[in-house]
Design a protein around this motif. Structure first.
Motif, PDB file in Angstrom:
ATOM      1  N   ASN A 170     -42.435  22.251 -52.402  1.00 61.33           N
ATOM      2  CA  ASN A 170     -41.222  21.479 -52.192  1.00 61.33           C
ATOM      3  C   ASN A 170     -41.318  20.717 -50.869  1.00 61.33           C
ATOM      4  OD1 ASN A 170     -38.376  20.911 -51.312  1.00 61.33           O
ATOM      5  ND2 ASN A 170     -37.932  21.928 -53.247  1.00 61.33           N
ATOM      6  N   PRO A 171     -40.895  19.448 -50.837  1.00 58.35           N
ATOM      7  CA  PRO A 171     -41.019  18.662 -49.586  1.00 58.35           C
ATOM      8  C   PRO A 171     -40.214  19.225 -48.424  1.00 58.35           C
ATOM      9  CG  PRO A 171     -40.542  17.246 -51.467  1.00 58.35           C
ATOM     10  CD  PRO A 171     -40.398  18.639 -51.950  1.00 58.35           C
ATOM     11  N   ARG A 172     -39.322  20.142 -48.681  1.00 57.00           N
ATOM     12  CA  ARG A 172     -38.587  20.715 -47.543  1.00 57.00           C
ATOM     13  C   ARG A 172     -39.524  21.489 -46.631  1.00 57.00           C
ATOM     14  NH1 ARG A 172     -34.970  25.836 -49.355  1.00 57.00           N
ATOM     15  NH2 ARG A 172     -34.516  25.680 -47.149  1.00 57.00           N
ATOM     16  N   TYR A 173     -40.684  21.915 -47.151  1.00 57.91           N
ATOM     17  CA  TYR A 173     -41.703  22.586 -46.341  1.00 57.91           C
ATOM     18  C   TYR A 173     -42.832  21.614 -46.021  1.00 57.91           C
ATOM     19  CZ  TYR A 173     -39.196  26.498 -48.409  1.00 57.91           C
ATOM     20  OH  TYR A 173     -38.216  27.352 -48.810  1.00 57.91           O
ATOM     21  N   PHE A 174     -42.482  20.372 -45.763  1.00 54.50           N
ATOM     22  CA  PHE A 174     -43.472  19.313 -45.554  1.00 54.50           C
ATOM     23  C   PHE A 174     -44.363  19.631 -44.349  1.00 54.50           C
ATOM     24  CE2 PHE A 174     -44.682  15.354 -43.418  1.00 54.50           C
ATOM     25  CZ  PHE A 174     -45.407  14.744 -44.431  1.00 54.50           C
ATOM     26  N   ARG A 175     -45.665  19.542 -44.580  1.00 52.30           N
ATOM     27  CA  ARG A 175     -46.663  19.689 -43.519  1.00 52.30           C
ATOM     28  C   ARG A 175     -47.678  18.572 -43.667  1.00 52.30           C
ATOM     29  NH1 ARG A 175     -48.692  25.793 -43.761  1.00 52.30           N
ATOM     30  NH2 ARG A 175     -49.074  25.147 -45.909  1.00 52.30           N
ATOM     31  N   GLY A 180     -41.286  21.715 -38.155  1.00 55.47           N
ATOM     32  CA  GLY A 180     -41.716  22.317 -39.411  1.00 55.47           C
ATOM     33  C   GLY A 180     -43.124  21.935 -39.814  1.00 55.47           C
ATOM     34  N   ARG A 181     -43.671  20.874 -39.204  1.00 57.05           N
ATOM     35  CA  ARG A 181     -45.022  20.446 -39.560  1.00 57.05           C
ATOM     36  C   ARG A 181     -46.110  21.293 -38.925  1.00 57.05           C
ATOM     37  NH1 ARG A 181     -44.688  13.801 -39.097  1.00 57.05           N
ATOM     38  NH2 ARG A 181     -42.797  13.544 -40.371  1.00 57.05           N
ATOM     39  N   VAL A 182     -45.746  22.158 -37.996  1.00 59.44           N
ATOM     40  CA  VAL A 182     -46.770  22.946 -37.318  1.00 59.44           C
ATOM     41  C   VAL A 182     -47.037  24.252 -38.043  1.00 59.44           C
ATOM     42  CG1 VAL A 182     -46.091  21.935 -35.127  1.00 59.44           C
ATOM     43  CG2 VAL A 182     -45.138  24.129 -35.796  1.00 59.44           C
ATOM     44  N   HIS A 183     -46.334  24.525 -39.147  1.00 59.13           N
ATOM     45  CA  HIS A 183     -46.597  25.748 -39.883  1.00 59.13           C
ATOM     46  C   HIS A 183     -48.018  25.715 -40.427  1.00 59.13           C
ATOM     47  CE1 HIS A 183     -42.549  27.189 -39.605  1.00 59.13           C
ATOM     48  NE2 HIS A 183     -42.075  26.044 -40.081  1.00 59.13           N
ATOM     49  N   GLY A 184     -48.710  26.770 -40.275  1.00 61.78           N
ATOM     50  CA  GLY A 184     -50.092  26.846 -40.726  1.00 61.78           C
ATOM     51  C   GLY A 184     -51.101  26.594 -39.633  1.00 61.78           C
ATOM     52  N   PHE A 185     -50.662  26.138 -38.466  1.00 64.67           N
ATOM     53  CA  PHE A 185     -51.595  25.947 -37.367  1.00 64.67           C
ATOM     54  C   PHE A 185     -52.002  27.307 -36.812  1.00 64.67           C
ATOM     55  CE2 PHE A 185     -52.296  25.554 -32.776  1.00 64.67           C
ATOM     56  CZ  PHE A 185     -53.369  24.678 -32.774  1.00 64.67           C
ATOM     57  N   ASP A 186     -53.291  27.520 -36.727  1.00 66.74           N
ATOM     58  CA  ASP A 186     -53.821  28.811 -36.307  1.00 66.74           C
ATOM     59  C   ASP A 186     -54.522  28.646 -34.962  1.00 66.74           C
ATOM     60  OD1 ASP A 186     -54.604  31.403 -36.160  1.00 66.74           O
ATOM     61  OD2 ASP A 186     -56.232  31.248 -37.634  1.00 66.74           O
ATOM     62  N   PRO A 187     -53.871  28.995 -33.849  1.00 69.87           N
ATOM     63  CA  PRO A 187     -54.519  28.842 -32.551  1.00 69.87           C
ATOM     64  C   PRO A 187     -55.629  29.877 -32.376  1.00 69.87           C
ATOM     65  CG  PRO A 187     -52.418  29.939 -32.283  1.00 69.87           C
ATOM     66  CD  PRO A 187     -52.502  29.537 -33.722  1.00 69.87           C
ATOM     67  N   VAL A 188     -56.663  29.458 -31.672  1.00 67.72           N
ATOM     68  CA  VAL A 188     -57.783  30.357 -31.428  1.00 67.72           C
ATOM     69  C   VAL A 188     -57.848  30.785 -29.970  1.00 67.72           C
ATOM     70  CG1 VAL A 188     -59.141  29.394 -33.315  1.00 67.72           C
ATOM     71  CG2 VAL A 188     -59.347  28.396 -31.038  1.00 67.72           C
TER      72      VAL A 188
END
Length: 966
Positions: free
Chosen positions: A278-283, A413-421
């Motif tokens: 769903n575009p509400r979780y747009f990334r 909301g676009r930063v969801h899924g970013f995995d910092p190392v």
């Protein structure tokens, strides 16, 4: 099922399926089951179970045979039917019972027919007819058979929505997705050309036919634009929003939506078919690089940043579709030299122009990387993801600078899924969270202020409204917000003060009215014809009252001057200075002449004094000197010294009384005004009115009203304290007067005994008369009565000279007690003055703690408590929070701290009083053993005075525990 059988037509005139119930099990199998379960065999449709016959002319069932229900929604039900004449399958849509009772929904239902009937496009469902029967209006439209059916056969497949297709078959490839949305976009662009805006584009409103071509359905929320205006069924402020697919502006006010709302819907469909989300979780990082820029612009929160029309958006997608099908690499193919800006291919390592080695630092560990490398070889960081996060951070900061706080949640909301190392990435995520949290707080504060400002204006709290407007401008994107209101505030304040002055004038509070009006004239905008007229009237009345008072005083003086003539004539008949009396009384004698209108009255008055002749002694006939009577007491030097000392003591007591009587009303008035100001600043009008009534009563009568159970706690405490102070001063004055009288009469008795022994009986008689006169004087009798009524023993002076040291000892104890009491008061005042800063500091620490924990509600409650305390500067039990445990614990701790301060002061007062009482009791016992009973009585009186002091009684009451039964 024979189409030519007329009897069967009459038997299928009414549908027995209740439109309010859910879809039947068979229809559910058609939509969600396997391929063989979705197929509906017409020959197997039960006639008696699905429909019930009822005869009737002109009914929908004369032309259509209803087979089954294939779907329902919030306001309508869709049936599968077959046209008896044409033999084709159709979909019949009608409103359910609840929707039929809503006039607005019925008009939208009819508008859907009008909207779609005007359209003729291959990717828009066709309308066959519109009618109405006993069950209400119905819409006959094209039945879009799913891709699993066989055209022309005996089977018909259930409709298949785009949402079901993606959920069943998975996401589409980029080429398939673009091709699908281009078709939908051209259909919507055609509809826009016909003046129809869909406004509800989503995957569930797109059907796939047998050849998997899309068909747009459900124009129930469409908006018609006509030459003569717009056919608006959407009222201003109404929200029409399909979660994730509806444009953001439709959530605020759907009546202002335009073509760009359909651009957002098409963008949401494209995002769904590519990602399955769903575009509400747009990334942004979930999109292929080739379509990312086009789709991000289509899904912009601000419609001004979107594509202007659907046609432009479709052309952009078509341009992507027309590109070569060679796969676009996922990394950069060129790099720019940072020194000479030469574009170099990734195949070379050194700049072809200046020879610089093209490297860039890893955003996580700082390792040098060759331009175009996506993953760092040292730490494994995704450089591309870090660049995207950095771009989002930049946009968020720009939005904060522009105060566009509504854009922050979408960007965050676009930063969801970013995995910092590493720590750098975590710091960037922390920055995102902090900016989002600050934006939410600012937005919430702006909303709160926007709601509070009108309330303050209605309550005429214009000063608070001005502060709130200035604060709102700091968190709003419009720095000139409430500009007109801010310009009107001076005039509103002036009007409020003018009304207050008018009310004070009507209630007879002339001084208050003049004070308000004077302050009003000094304010900007306060000068106007009405206020100036009111000010002149009040000033004129003040001068008239002054003139009347002066005239009254002059008249009273003249009347006293006239009335004193008979007394002068009576008691100065033998005066040795007739010229002086003639000069003094000559002007007043005119009132006693016959020519004066009041002559008869004043002569009658003179007759009361036994004066019948008003002739003054002649100047040349001085009256013989009158020999003063002999008085041995006036000649005795011992008596003169005692009398002068006694009169000086009385004069000193009277002077102290006059000073106190002139000072305590002003102090009491200041305390009342300070209490009124605290209530006014806190917004407690009823409390302010009660204190104001007490202030006006005191100003008029110059006395404190009795303490009533209905009085406010603070006002009752203030009146009680002032009454106790006044009563204590009265008792002290009475004690001094009685003590001076006792000493004076004791000394006179000693002189009487001495004169008697020496045989001077005349002197002894005169001294005895003086003793009786002093004891019966009004000052002494009044003081004795006051002491007897208050229960305080009369103070007996120590007459003997050798006992002066005991009096000095008592005075020293009293002075030391006063000094130590002042020290205790100073220590308590110092602790109490430092406490507010500590409380504010603890509140700030609590706010930082709950902010770090992400507890916004707790932070908001603590902020409200901080705002309240900054205004009132007080903490009471009623202020303890009952919704936030941490704040309640902090408040209870500080209440206990304040109570500890008071208890420490009370213990000090009790210890000091007990110590002074023990010293005086020791002196009393010693005097008793020596037989000096009068001195012991004086010491006992001082002991009782110390134990009855208000400070001591209040300390004992504070430290005395309250029993459970009370």
């Amino acid at each position: 099922m024979d189409e030519g059988d007329g009897k069967e037509k009459r038997e299928t005139a009414r549908i027995v399926l209740d439109p309010t119930v859910g879809v039947s099990d068979r229809a559910q199998r058609m939509q969600g089951g396997a391929a063989e379960e979705r197929t509906l065999l017409i020959s197997e449709m039960p006639r008696t179970d699905a429909v019930r016959a009822q005869s009737g002319e002109g009914s929908i069932f004369d032309q259509y045979a209803v087979l089954d229900r294939i779907g329902d929604g919030g306001m309508g039900v869709v049936y599968l039917a077959r046209d008896r004449r044409l033999g084709r399958f159709v979909a019949i849509k009608r409103l359910n019972r609840q929707a039929q009772q809503n006039v607005n929904l019925r008009e939208r239902f009819l508008q859907e027919a009008i909207s779609v009937a005007a359209l003729n496009h291959s990717h828009i469902v066709h309308i066959y007819g519109l009618g109405e029967d006993a069950d209400g209006a119905y819409l006959v439209m094209e039945y879009v058979e799913g891709p699993d059916g066989r055209a022309g056969g005996v089977e018909v497949a259930a409709p298949l929505t785009l949402e079901q297709a993606v959920s069943r078959d998975g996401q589409m490839s980029l080429a398939e997705a673009i091709d699908l949305v281009v078709k939908l976009g051209r259909a919507i662009s055609y509809a826009h050309g016909q003046g129809v805006i869909h406004r509800d584009l989503k995957p569930s409103n797109v059907l796939l036919d047998v050849s998997r071509e899309p068909k747009i359905v459900d124009f129930g929320l469409a908006r018609l634009r006509q030459k003569g205006g717009e056919n608006k069924l959407t009222v201003p402020g109404e929200k029409l929003l399909s979660l994730g697919y509806g444009a953001p502006e439709q959530e605020q006010d759907a009546s202002v939506s335009d073509e760009r709302a359909d651009v957002y819907g098409l963008g949401g469909i494209l995002y769904f078919v590519i990602t399955g989300q769903n575009p509400r979780y747009f990334r942004e990082q979930d999109l292929p690089p080739g379509v990312r820029e086009v789709l991000v612009k289509a899904l912009a929160t601000d419609r001004e940043q979107r594509w202007g029309t659907v046609a432009v958006f479709t052309d952009a997608l078509a341009a992507l579709q027309s590109r070569t099908h060679v796969e676009t690499p996922t990394v950069k193919t060129t790099w720019h030299c940072k020194w000479c800006d030469t574009v170099n291919p990734l195949t070379i390592r050194y700049c072809a122009e200046c020879g610089w080695e093209g490297t860039e630092e890893c955003p996580e560990c700082g390792t040098d990387l060759f331009v175009g490398i996506q993953y760092c070889g040292a730490c494994g960081a995704d450089v591309r993801a870090y660049e995207s996060l950095g771009m989002i951070l930049h946009r968020m900061r720009k939005a904060v600078e522009a105060r566009r706080y509504e854009l922050i949640p979408a960007l965050a909301g676009r930063v969801h899924g970013f995995d910092p190392v590493g720590p750098s990435g975590r710091n960037m995520l922390q920055d995102v969270r902090e900016i989002q949290s600050a934006a939410e707080r600012a937005q919430a504060r702006g909303t709160q202020l926007k709601e509070q400002i009108p309330l303050e204006l209605r309550a005429e709290n214009y000063e608070r409204a001005e502060d709130f407007i200035k604060e709102y401008r700091t968190v709003s994107e419009t720095p000139q917000a409430f500009g007109e209101v801010l310009e009107e505030l001076p005039a509103l304040r002036a009007r409020r003060e003018f009304q207050r002055a008018r009310r004070a004038q009507r209630t007879g509070e002339w001084k208050r009215a003049l004070r308000i009006c004077t302050a009003l004239m000094e304010q900007p905008g306060g000068r106007n014809p009405e206020s100036e007229a009111l000010y002149r009237g009040l000033v004129t009345r003040r001068w008239v009252l002054r003139v009347l008072r002066v005239a009254a005083v002059a008249l009273a003086v003249a009347l006293v001057y006239v009335l004193h003539v008979p007394l002068v004539l009576k008691y100065t008949a033998e005066s040795e200075s007739p010229a002086l009396w003639r000069a003094v009384c000559r002007p007043a004698m005119w009132a006693y002449e016959a020519m004066c209108p009041l002559g008869a009255a004043v002569k009658t008055y003179a007759g009361w004094w036994g004066v019948r002749q008003f002739a003054l002694p002649a100047v040349d006939e001085p009256s013989p000197p009158k020999r003063p009577p002999q008085n041995e007491a006036t000649d005795a030097p011992e008596f003169v010294a005692l009398r002068d000392s006694y009169q000086a003591k009385l004069a000193e007591v009277e002077n102290e009384r006059a000073q106190f009587d002139s000072s305590w009303p002003a102090q009491y008035t200041r305390e009342l005004e300070a209490l009124m100001e605290s209530y006014r600043a806190g917004g407690f009008f009823d409390n302010w009115s009660a204190v104001d009534a007490e202030l006006r009563q005191f100003a008029e009568h110059r006395r404190i009203s009795p303490v009533s159970p209905r009085d406010l706690t603070e006002l009752a405490a203030l009146k009680t304290r002032q009454l106790q102070v006044n009563e204590t001063r009265k008792r002290e004055r009475a004690q001094k007067i009685v003590a001076a009288c006792l000493r004076y009469t004791f000394d006179l008795n000693e002189l009487i005994r001495t004169a008697t022994r020496e045989g001077r009986m005349t002197l002894a008689g005169e001294l005895s008369a003086e003793v009786r006169r002093v004891k019966s004087s009004p000052a002494v009798t009044g003081a004795e009565a006051l002491l007897a009524a208050s229960g305080t023993p009369e103070v007996t002076p120590i007459p003997l000279t050798d006992d002066a040291q005991h009096a000095n000892a008592a005075e020293e104890v009293k002075a030391e007690y006063a000094r130590q009491l002042a020290v205790l008061d100073a220590e308590y005042a110092e602790k109490r003055a430092k406490w507010p800063e500590k409380y504010v500091e603890d509140l700030h620490q609590l706010m930082r703690k709950v902010q770090d924990e992400g507890e916004y509600e707790a932070w908001r409650v603590a902020q409200q408590e901080l705002d309240r305390f900054e205004l009132e500067r007080e903490l009471r039990k009623v202020d303890v929070s009952f919704v936030q445990e941490g704040l309640a614990s902090l408040q209870n701790r500080h209440l206990a701290l304040l109570h500890g301060y008071r208890e420490a002061q009370a213990r000090g007062i009790i210890e000091l009083t007990d110590k002074s009482v023990r010293q005086l009791e020791e002196t009393q016992r010693r005097l008793t053993r020596e037989g000096k009973m009068e001195a012991a009585a004086v010491t006992n009186g001082e002991i009782r005075r110390l134990k009855s002091l208000p400070e001591y009684l209040a300390a004992v009451q504070l430290l005395t525990p309250v029993s459970g039964g009370e």
